[in-house]
Scaffold this motif. Structure first.
Motif, PDB file in Angstrom:
ATOM      1  N   ALA A  21      24.229 -27.401   2.994  1.00 29.21           N
ATOM      2  CA  ALA A  21      25.519 -26.800   3.351  1.00 29.21           C
ATOM      3  C   ALA A  21      25.257 -25.936   4.587  1.00 29.21           C
ATOM      4  CB  ALA A  21      26.057 -25.962   2.204  1.00 29.21           C
ATOM      5  N   PRO A  22      25.636 -26.405   5.772  1.00 30.11           N
ATOM      6  CA  PRO A  22      25.306 -25.671   6.993  1.00 30.11           C
ATOM      7  C   PRO A  22      26.094 -24.372   7.154  1.00 30.11           C
ATOM      8  CG  PRO A  22      26.697 -27.541   7.516  1.00 30.11           C
ATOM      9  CD  PRO A  22      26.381 -27.630   6.052  1.00 30.11           C
ATOM     10  N   ILE A  23      25.393 -23.381   7.658  1.00 23.02           N
ATOM     11  CA  ILE A  23      25.995 -22.083   7.978  1.00 23.02           C
ATOM     12  C   ILE A  23      26.187 -22.043   9.490  1.00 23.02           C
ATOM     13  CG2 ILE A  23      25.583 -19.589   8.009  1.00 23.02           C
ATOM     14  CD1 ILE A  23      24.097 -19.981   5.340  1.00 23.02           C
ATOM     15  N   PHE A  24      27.315 -21.472   9.912  1.00 18.33           N
ATOM     16  CA  PHE A  24      27.650 -21.417  11.328  1.00 18.33           C
ATOM     17  C   PHE A  24      27.611 -19.990  11.854  1.00 18.33           C
ATOM     18  CE2 PHE A  24      29.445 -25.292   9.741  1.00 18.33           C
ATOM     19  CZ  PHE A  24      29.237 -26.210  10.758  1.00 18.33           C
ATOM     20  N   LYS A  25      27.429 -19.889  13.156  1.00 20.53           N
ATOM     21  CA  LYS A  25      27.554 -18.600  13.827  1.00 20.53           C
ATOM     22  C   LYS A  25      29.026 -18.229  13.843  1.00 20.53           C
ATOM     23  CE  LYS A  25      23.523 -19.292  16.650  1.00 20.53           C
ATOM     24  NZ  LYS A  25      22.924 -19.431  17.961  1.00 20.53           N
ATOM     25  N   SER A  26      29.287 -16.961  13.967  1.00 20.71           N
ATOM     26  CA  SER A  26      30.660 -16.469  14.047  1.00 20.71           C
ATOM     27  C   SER A  26      31.356 -17.094  15.255  1.00 20.71           C
ATOM     28  CB  SER A  26      30.623 -14.946  14.172  1.00 20.71           C
ATOM     29  OG  SER A  26      31.909 -14.428  14.166  1.00 20.71           O
ATOM     30  N   ASN A  27      32.601 -17.506  15.065  1.00 19.97           N
ATOM     31  CA  ASN A  27      33.411 -18.076  16.144  1.00 19.97           C
ATOM     32  C   ASN A  27      34.512 -17.059  16.455  1.00 19.97           C
ATOM     33  OD1 ASN A  27      35.462 -19.506  17.565  1.00 19.97           O
ATOM     34  ND2 ASN A  27      34.750 -21.446  16.728  1.00 19.97           N
ATOM     35  N   ALA A  28      34.505 -16.549  17.673  1.00 20.37           N
ATOM     36  CA  ALA A  28      35.430 -15.474  18.055  1.00 20.37           C
ATOM     37  C   ALA A  28      36.905 -15.836  17.841  1.00 20.37           C
ATOM     38  CB  ALA A  28      35.199 -15.085  19.513  1.00 20.37           C
ATOM     39  N   CYS A  31      36.778 -15.775  13.412  1.00 23.41           N
ATOM     40  CA  CYS A  31      36.083 -14.777  12.598  1.00 23.41           C
ATOM     41  C   CYS A  31      36.583 -13.374  12.917  1.00 23.41           C
ATOM     42  CB  CYS A  31      34.578 -14.914  12.772  1.00 23.41           C
ATOM     43  SG  CYS A  31      33.982 -16.508  12.167  1.00 23.41           S
ATOM     44  N   VAL A  32      37.875 -13.187  12.681  1.00 22.02           N
ATOM     45  CA  VAL A  32      38.561 -11.914  12.893  1.00 22.02           C
ATOM     46  C   VAL A  32      39.395 -11.627  11.648  1.00 22.02           C
ATOM     47  CG1 VAL A  32      38.624 -12.131  15.409  1.00 22.02           C
ATOM     48  CG2 VAL A  32      40.485 -13.068  14.061  1.00 22.02           C
ATOM     49  N   GLY A  33      39.954 -10.438  11.572  1.00 24.83           N
ATOM     50  CA  GLY A  33      40.809 -10.096  10.432  1.00 24.83           C
ATOM     51  C   GLY A  33      40.087 -10.282   9.117  1.00 24.83           C
ATOM     52  N   LYS A  37      33.994 -10.191   8.610  1.00 25.18           N
ATOM     53  CA  LYS A  37      32.669  -9.865   8.081  1.00 25.18           C
ATOM     54  C   LYS A  37      32.128 -10.945   7.140  1.00 25.18           C
ATOM     55  CE  LYS A  37      33.374  -4.967   8.583  1.00 25.18           C
ATOM     56  NZ  LYS A  37      32.455  -4.465   9.546  1.00 25.18           N
ATOM     57  N   LEU A  38      32.763 -12.118   7.149  1.00 19.99           N
ATOM     58  CA  LEU A  38      32.346 -13.201   6.263  1.00 19.99           C
ATOM     59  C   LEU A  38      31.500 -14.229   7.015  1.00 19.99           C
ATOM     60  CD1 LEU A  38      35.659 -13.736   4.267  1.00 19.99           C
ATOM     61  CD2 LEU A  38      33.708 -12.279   3.695  1.00 19.99           C
ATOM     62  N   THR A  39      30.763 -15.010   6.276  1.00 18.51           N
ATOM     63  CA  THR A  39      29.896 -16.038   6.842  1.00 18.51           C
ATOM     64  C   THR A  39      30.607 -17.390   6.821  1.00 18.51           C
ATOM     65  OG1 THR A  39      27.938 -14.858   6.066  1.00 18.51           O
ATOM     66  CG2 THR A  39      27.674 -17.201   6.582  1.00 18.51           C
ATOM     67  N   PRO A  40      30.736 -18.044   7.977  1.00 16.31           N
ATOM     68  CA  PRO A  40      31.346 -19.373   8.015  1.00 16.31           C
ATOM     69  C   PRO A  40      30.323 -20.454   7.652  1.00 16.31           C
ATOM     70  CG  PRO A  40      30.940 -18.597  10.243  1.00 16.31           C
ATOM     71  CD  PRO A  40      30.500 -17.506   9.313  1.00 16.31           C
ATOM     72  N   TYR A  41      30.768 -21.462   6.908  1.00 18.87           N
ATOM     73  CA  TYR A  41      29.882 -22.537   6.471  1.00 18.87           C
ATOM     74  C   TYR A  41      30.729 -23.753   6.108  1.00 18.87           C
ATOM     75  CZ  TYR A  41      31.483 -21.885   1.735  1.00 18.87           C
ATOM     76  OH  TYR A  41      32.285 -21.837   0.620  1.00 18.87           O
ATOM     77  N   ALA A  56      34.733 -19.647   4.324  1.00 18.95           N
ATOM     78  CA  ALA A  56      34.193 -18.296   4.480  1.00 18.95           C
ATOM     79  C   ALA A  56      33.644 -17.789   3.156  1.00 18.95           C
ATOM     80  CB  ALA A  56      35.286 -17.351   4.971  1.00 18.95           C
ATOM     81  N   THR A  57      32.516 -17.066   3.237  1.00 23.83           N
ATOM     82  CA  THR A  57      31.940 -16.444   2.054  1.00 23.83           C
ATOM     83  C   THR A  57      31.298 -15.110   2.427  1.00 23.83           C
ATOM     84  OG1 THR A  57      30.484 -16.779   0.139  1.00 23.83           O
ATOM     85  CG2 THR A  57      29.658 -17.551   2.246  1.00 23.83           C
ATOM     86  N   ASP A  58      31.198 -14.233   1.423  1.00 23.34           N
ATOM     87  CA  ASP A  58      30.465 -12.975   1.605  1.00 23.34           C
ATOM     88  C   ASP A  58      29.197 -13.002   0.754  1.00 23.34           C
ATOM     89  OD1 ASP A  58      31.519 -12.747  -0.913  1.00 23.34           O
ATOM     90  OD2 ASP A  58      32.457 -10.805  -0.586  1.00 23.34           O
TER      91      ASP A  58
END
Length: 87
Positions: A21-28, A31-33, A37-41, A56-58
């Motif tokens: 399950a790939p995790i992604f870098k924040s995308n401006a 990844c707001v609101g 502060k969550l991790t995209p995957y 999104a997950t924390d």
């Protein structure tokens, strides 16, 4: 080879092998609101079904398909072209 080409190649390998399950870098753009502060995957179940969904997950131990969808795409090209990069 451009970064987008590398990203697509790496993601194609993940999808074809159903390896993780790939995790992604924040995308401006996204990844707001509520997602700031969550991790995209992409969930493993989505990989298995060839769905191009960013969730999104924390909690790194909960990368399931039940978490909130940030955005969904019709193809891997759309996902990569929209600025998502593997972490």
């Amino acid at each position: 080879m451009e970064d987008k080409d590398y990203q697509k190649k790496d993601l194609e390998a993940i999808y074809s092998a159903a390896s993780l399950a790939p995790i992604f870098k924040s995308n401006a753009k996204y990844c707001v609101g509520q997602f700031a502060k969550l991790t995209p995957y992409t969930a493993y179940a989505d990989i298995m079904d060839y769905k191009y969904i960013i969730r999104a997950t924390d909690d790194y131990s909960n990368l399931s398909e039940s978490n909130t969808i940030i955005v969904e795409y019709g193809s891997l090209d759309e996902l990569v072209n929209d600025g998502w990069r593997l972490d």
